[in-house]
Design an enzyme around this catalytic site. Sequence first.
Site, PDB file in Angstrom:
ATOM      1  N   SER A 145       0.818  -1.207   0.000  1.00 34.50           N
ATOM      2  CA  SER A 145       0.000   0.000   0.000  1.00 34.50           C
ATOM      3  C   SER A 145       0.856   1.264   0.000  1.00 34.50           C
ATOM      4  CB  SER A 145      -0.958  -0.037   1.189  1.00 34.50           C
ATOM      5  OG  SER A 145      -1.894   1.004   1.116  1.00 34.50           O
ATOM      6  N   ASP A 304      -2.246   5.875  -3.675  1.00 43.32           N
ATOM      7  CA  ASP A 304      -1.074   5.122  -3.232  1.00 43.32           C
ATOM      8  C   ASP A 304      -0.706   4.092  -4.300  1.00 43.32           C
ATOM      9  OD1 ASP A 304      -3.301   3.581  -2.831  1.00 43.32           O
ATOM     10  OD2 ASP A 304      -2.922   3.133  -0.734  1.00 43.32           O
ATOM     11  N   ASP A 306      -1.034   0.917  -4.833  1.00 48.31           N
ATOM     12  CA  ASP A 306      -2.005  -0.039  -5.369  1.00 48.31           C
ATOM     13  C   ASP A 306      -3.347   0.614  -5.677  1.00 48.31           C
ATOM     14  OD1 ASP A 306      -2.488   0.261  -2.612  1.00 48.31           O
ATOM     15  OD2 ASP A 306      -3.474  -1.690  -2.486  1.00 48.31           O
ATOM     16  N   ASP A 308      -5.802   1.976  -4.155  1.00 46.07           N
ATOM     17  CA  ASP A 308      -7.069   1.741  -3.464  1.00 46.07           C
ATOM     18  C   ASP A 308      -7.480   2.930  -2.602  1.00 46.07           C
ATOM     19  OD1 ASP A 308      -5.139   1.367  -1.493  1.00 46.07           O
ATOM     20  OD2 ASP A 308      -6.033  -0.457  -0.676  1.00 46.07           O
TER      21      ASP A 308
END
Length: 574
Positions: A145, A304, A306, A308
């Site tokens: 993350s 970020d 990834d 999400d």
Amino acid sequence: MDVNHEYERWRQHPDMDPELKEELDQIQGNKDEIEDRFGRRLAFGTGGIRGPMGAGTSRMNMYLIRKATAGLAAYLKDVHGTGDIAVAIAFDTRRNSFRFAKEAASVLSYQGISAWLFPKPTPTPLLSFAVRELKAQAGIVITASHNPPADNGYKVYGPDGGQITDGFAHQIMARIEQVEDELEIPVLDPAEAEAKGLLRWIPESLEKEYLEKVMNLSSIGSWWQDGDPTVKVVYTPLHGTGARHIPLIFERNPVIEGHFVPEQMVMDASCPTVKYPNPEDWEVYTMAESIGKSVQADLLMATDLDADRLGMAVHDGQGEYIPITGNQLGCLMLHYILSQRKKAGRLPANGIMVQTVVTSDLGKEIARSFGVEVVETLTGFKYIGEVIKEKVDHGTMIFLFGYEESYGYLVGDFVRDKDGIQAAMFASEVAAFYLKQGKTMHEALDGIYSQYGHYYEDLISISLPPGETTQIDRVMEKLRNDAAKTVGGSPLARVFDYEAQVELDCAGKMSRPIPLPKSNSWKAVTEDGTWFCVRPSGTEPKMKIYFGVRGDGKEAALIKKKHVEEEIRRTLGI
């Protein structure tokens, strides 16, 4: 564990990965370094695994990935027997992410489990979507993350596309613990696995289907016309996976004029332009802010690695940009979604909004004003996904929105985790909607405050030295046995002990069960709506104290927030 024996076992293993072998040779004779790397094991917890990469049992490496995947494979075979089992796998832009993803696939393939692997770095929301579309029994995403670039991680998803919750996690953990030697886990060569049909590549058509579903969430048809002003957005993926999909969404949505930070659009594992790829940190917006001022942008956005979570800053009308909190953006999006649905006659009588127990009370007020049921969960988006499964998939409710204060949002439940791509589109639409009325996002937020009251929240984070938990234990004991009777001058109305799973009505001294999983957390709410919640980390010597206030005016609420923080610190001795 004999630290030196374990170190030598790794160093002298005949098939040790050459890069890791070199690391181990370099620390030979360094007692402190050997102790740090082999004195403990990086454990699989309810949120998966996350930590620095390197050689050793306390580091993220290919052998730890194999061990975690072997445990997952054992669980899946115990549950599903000899039937067809499939697992979808995604990875972000971090160093070793693709390699770790292939290692996981190789372990699954050896066990006869089909591995569906994305061929490119992919946002976590697409992994959630893929699990559902492919009807896989589980999903894996390799990501840490917003952690520093030197870290990596491993998260597991269930067949509904949501992060696994506690019960599922504990069953996997039990099987991981049964794996005796992480260095001897058998794997199937990827080429052989592919030839046998056990390794399959997720097609680009699935990503296109996901983007279409995101676009279909748009509400602009009820208010936007050609010639209306577009919202100028400067976006940065911070060298992460958002670089692949958010520009495509911006191109397709006519209300958005997208601008990008060229240096940060490069998917680079070293994240050379930022210290931490964290959209909550104002420092990561430096480059975006410079471009924003040059093009007179309305919004700055960051995701970020990834993709999400979405962070945002808004133009203040005076040439500067002001960060907006996760609570504030969530409330703006929620109000927009519900008001547009109501205007279009599409607001269902059985709709639900889901938020965590540490998210702003303003969202609850907004939802209830539209007749929408509010469901609160423990902290963590995995619990929001679990509510959707229980109340939508297995019930009669319709999901409308879910969010948490830590920059996680979900609009369309074809994904079961927070989705920075959905959020980027919807936040842009909200800004364009108010821009048409001549308002900035902050002016729109002031309008919501005027209607519902001024709500302000904050967070106190306490980090202690490794192994030091005495202060945290003392705070939790004090709260449970000797809690203050007032906060901010207002008497306590309700106390929630999530470990005991009991809610206490302070006025009538009556208690009732809390229908949530056990969690070492404690929350108090006063008669005037002030609240605070203390949540220790389950794996590290850290503690977070969330709190919020409500006031009749901005200045009064901000002053109250300051006084409440001072009182919490003084009372808890922090």
